[in-house]
Each structure stands twice: as C-alpha cells, then as structure tokens.
Scaffold this active site. Structure first.
Site, mmCIF file in Angstrom:
data_model
loop_
_atom_site.group_PDB
_atom_site.id
_atom_site.type_symbol
_atom_site.label_atom_id
_atom_site.label_comp_id
_atom_site.label_asym_id
_atom_site.label_seq_id
_atom_site.Cartn_x
_atom_site.Cartn_y
_atom_site.Cartn_z
ATOM 1 N N ARG A 44 4.091 -9.726 -5.997
ATOM 2 C CA ARG A 44 2.892 -8.891 -5.884
ATOM 3 C C ARG A 44 3.185 -7.519 -6.474
ATOM 4 O O ARG A 44 4.235 -6.940 -6.244
ATOM 5 C CB ARG A 44 2.502 -8.732 -4.420
ATOM 6 C CG ARG A 44 1.802 -9.954 -3.853
ATOM 7 C CD ARG A 44 1.562 -9.800 -2.386
ATOM 8 N NE ARG A 44 1.030 -8.466 -2.051
ATOM 9 C CZ ARG A 44 0.551 -8.144 -0.865
ATOM 10 N NH1 ARG A 44 0.544 -9.037 0.096
ATOM 11 N NH2 ARG A 44 0.090 -6.939 -0.625
ATOM 12 N N ARG A 85 2.233 3.284 1.895
ATOM 13 C CA ARG A 85 1.509 2.586 2.961
ATOM 14 C C ARG A 85 2.035 2.999 4.343
ATOM 15 O O ARG A 85 1.272 3.133 5.291
ATOM 16 C CB ARG A 85 1.628 1.061 2.762
ATOM 17 C CG ARG A 85 0.681 0.553 1.670
ATOM 18 C CD ARG A 85 0.769 -0.961 1.534
ATOM 19 N NE ARG A 85 1.840 -1.361 0.618
ATOM 20 C CZ ARG A 85 2.355 -2.584 0.554
ATOM 21 N NH1 ARG A 85 1.923 -3.525 1.341
ATOM 22 N NH2 ARG A 85 3.306 -2.861 -0.310
ATOM 23 N N ARG A 87 -9.543 6.104 15.601
ATOM 24 C CA ARG A 87 -8.703 6.857 14.666
ATOM 25 C C ARG A 87 -8.468 8.289 15.131
ATOM 26 O O ARG A 87 -7.643 8.986 14.585
ATOM 27 C CB ARG A 87 -9.381 6.914 13.279
ATOM 28 C CG ARG A 87 -9.348 5.613 12.514
ATOM 29 C CD ARG A 87 -8.026 5.471 11.768
ATOM 30 N NE ARG A 87 -7.766 4.104 11.333
ATOM 31 C CZ ARG A 87 -8.299 3.534 10.268
ATOM 32 N NH1 ARG A 87 -9.122 4.216 9.511
ATOM 33 N NH2 ARG A 87 -7.990 2.309 9.952
ATOM 34 N N LYS A 123 0.775 -7.845 11.514
ATOM 35 C CA LYS A 123 -0.355 -7.595 12.405
ATOM 36 C C LYS A 123 -1.475 -8.619 12.213
ATOM 37 O O LYS A 123 -2.040 -9.130 13.185
ATOM 38 C CB LYS A 123 -0.895 -6.178 12.151
ATOM 39 C CG LYS A 123 -1.987 -5.761 13.111
ATOM 40 C CD LYS A 123 -2.323 -4.285 12.930
ATOM 41 C CE LYS A 123 -2.990 -4.049 11.596
ATOM 42 N NZ LYS A 123 -4.300 -3.416 11.688
ATOM 43 N N ARG A 139 10.792 -9.652 -1.976
ATOM 44 C CA ARG A 139 10.164 -10.966 -1.799
ATOM 45 C C ARG A 139 9.431 -11.448 -3.059
ATOM 46 O O ARG A 139 8.894 -10.660 -3.820
ATOM 47 C CB ARG A 139 9.235 -10.961 -0.579
ATOM 48 C CG ARG A 139 8.031 -10.086 -0.708
ATOM 49 C CD ARG A 139 7.288 -10.017 0.626
ATOM 50 N NE ARG A 139 6.099 -9.181 0.489
ATOM 51 C CZ ARG A 139 5.299 -8.850 1.490
ATOM 52 N NH1 ARG A 139 5.560 -9.276 2.715
ATOM 53 N NH2 ARG A 139 4.254 -8.104 1.281
#
Ligand SMILES: [Zn+2]
Length: 215
Positions: free
Chosen positions: A161, A172, A88, A13, A127
């Site tokens: 990460r 998430r 929202r 995004k 990754r």
C-alpha cells in the site's frame, strides 16, 4: 453496554469493532455515517443537518447530539453502542454523558488499543501482500518460504500500500494523538479508560477486550 473504542490506524480497531457488532449485537456509531444516513432518510434531524451543510456551515454539537439520541432510541441499538470518532471534545463528551443519562444509561468503558509508535512503524512499513490471493507477508517477520513466490498460490506478484511508509504512519499517529488528547483526560479522571495492548495478536486483543466487557 456503551463504549468508546480508540486506537490509531494499524491497531486493529476496525477488526475489533466488527467483531463486537457480530458477537454482541452492538451497533457502531460513527457520526459521519449517521449524518449521511439521516440526511438520506430525511429524518427531522437529517433535514436540519442538510440545510446547515448546504449553507456551507459545520454541523453543530446540538445537531450531532440529536442524531445520536435518535440512533440510541432505535431498536437495533439495544445491544449497546460503540462510539467511533465521537466525542472529539470535552463539550461533546459531556453532551454524550447527558444523552446516555437521560436514557438511564452510561458510558461503561473507553477502551484504548495502545500501541508503541516505533513498533507500529516497524510493523506497517514492512508489510506486503500477494497480488493474486491477498496472503499477507512482512519483510522481517514473514517472508515467503521461497523468495518471490507466494506460499499459498504460487504467484510471483506482490504489492504494497502506498501509505504504508514511515512518514505516513507518523502523520497518522500524530493525527490520532491530536484527536484523542482533548478527551482522554476527561475520561481518565472518571476512571473509565482501559488500555489494551494493541500490538498483540488479534486473538489476544479480543480476549483482553472481552475481559474488560465481561468484568
Ligand atoms: Zn498468493
């Protein structure tokens, strides 16, 4: 042209929003950023928001609406707006419709970068990057040609990460669904939601978004 761009973390995004700002002169309107900027600039709405926040209260929908109105009227927003993190709730979505309507505008599209959760977990958890030059790799899809050596710079150091793990990705995704669940039915009913495959390559996603915007 005014759009809402929706997509869970990892769907690209941010990349797409930055591209639309660059290529189409749109502005990205994130309420958090707008609020901080208005407080800092000491605009009438900013001062109002500052007082509310200093009292430890939540900034009301009325203040947020006033902020967005201020921003839509500014000269740099004339290429259209990308709403990010707002609305929202259905009440906010209705308020946004009124704000745009008052300006002879409308919300043209809600573009959702749709992802398959299992595929996203697979993509993100594998990754890693070169610690030296930043080249991206993946455990299953793109190992260095020579194990342990960066193809680009020859470094032997790689990093991952800390939040690129399955639990974090699922958390998430759940947060994302929780945030969009209140507004997607509202926009679906209006027929403005366009779903783009967020798992495709950046080029393919860009093309699909451009097709929606140029249709
Ligand atoms: Zn490297």
């Amino acid at each position: 042209m005014n759009i809402i761009l929706l997509g869970p973390p990892g769907a690209g995004k941010g990349t797409q929003a930055a591209r639309l700002v660059d290529e189409r002169g749109m502005v990205q309107l994130s309420t958090g950023d707008m609020l901080r900027a208005a407080v800092k600039a000491g605009t009438p709405v900013g001062l109002q928001a500052k007082a509310v926040m200093e009292a430890g209260e939540l900034v009301s929908d009325a203040i947020v609406s006033a902020l967005i109105g201020e921003r839509l009227d500014s000269t740099d927003a004339q290429g259209g707006a990308i709403f990010d993190g707002y609305p929202r709730t259905q009440a906010q979505a209705e308020a946004l419709d009124r704000l745009l309507d008052e300006r002879g505008q409308k919300l043209d599209h809600v573009i959702e970068l749709a992802v398959d959760e299992e595929a996203l977990v697979d993509r993100i958890t594998g990754r890693f990057t070169c610690a030296s030059c930043g080249e991206g790799y993946h455990d299953r899809y793109k190992q260095p040609l020579k194990a342990g050596t960066c193809d680009v710079c020859g470094s032997h150091e790689f990093k991952r990460r800390a939040d690129d793990n399955e639990e974090s990705v699922r958390t998430r995704m759940a947060e994302y669904r929780g945030k969009t669940a209140p507004i997607l039915p509202y926009y679906d009913a209006k027929g403005v939601v366009r779903r783009v495959d967020g798992m495709a390559s950046v080029e393919t996603v860009s093309k699909a978004i451009d097709e929606v915007l140029d249709a």
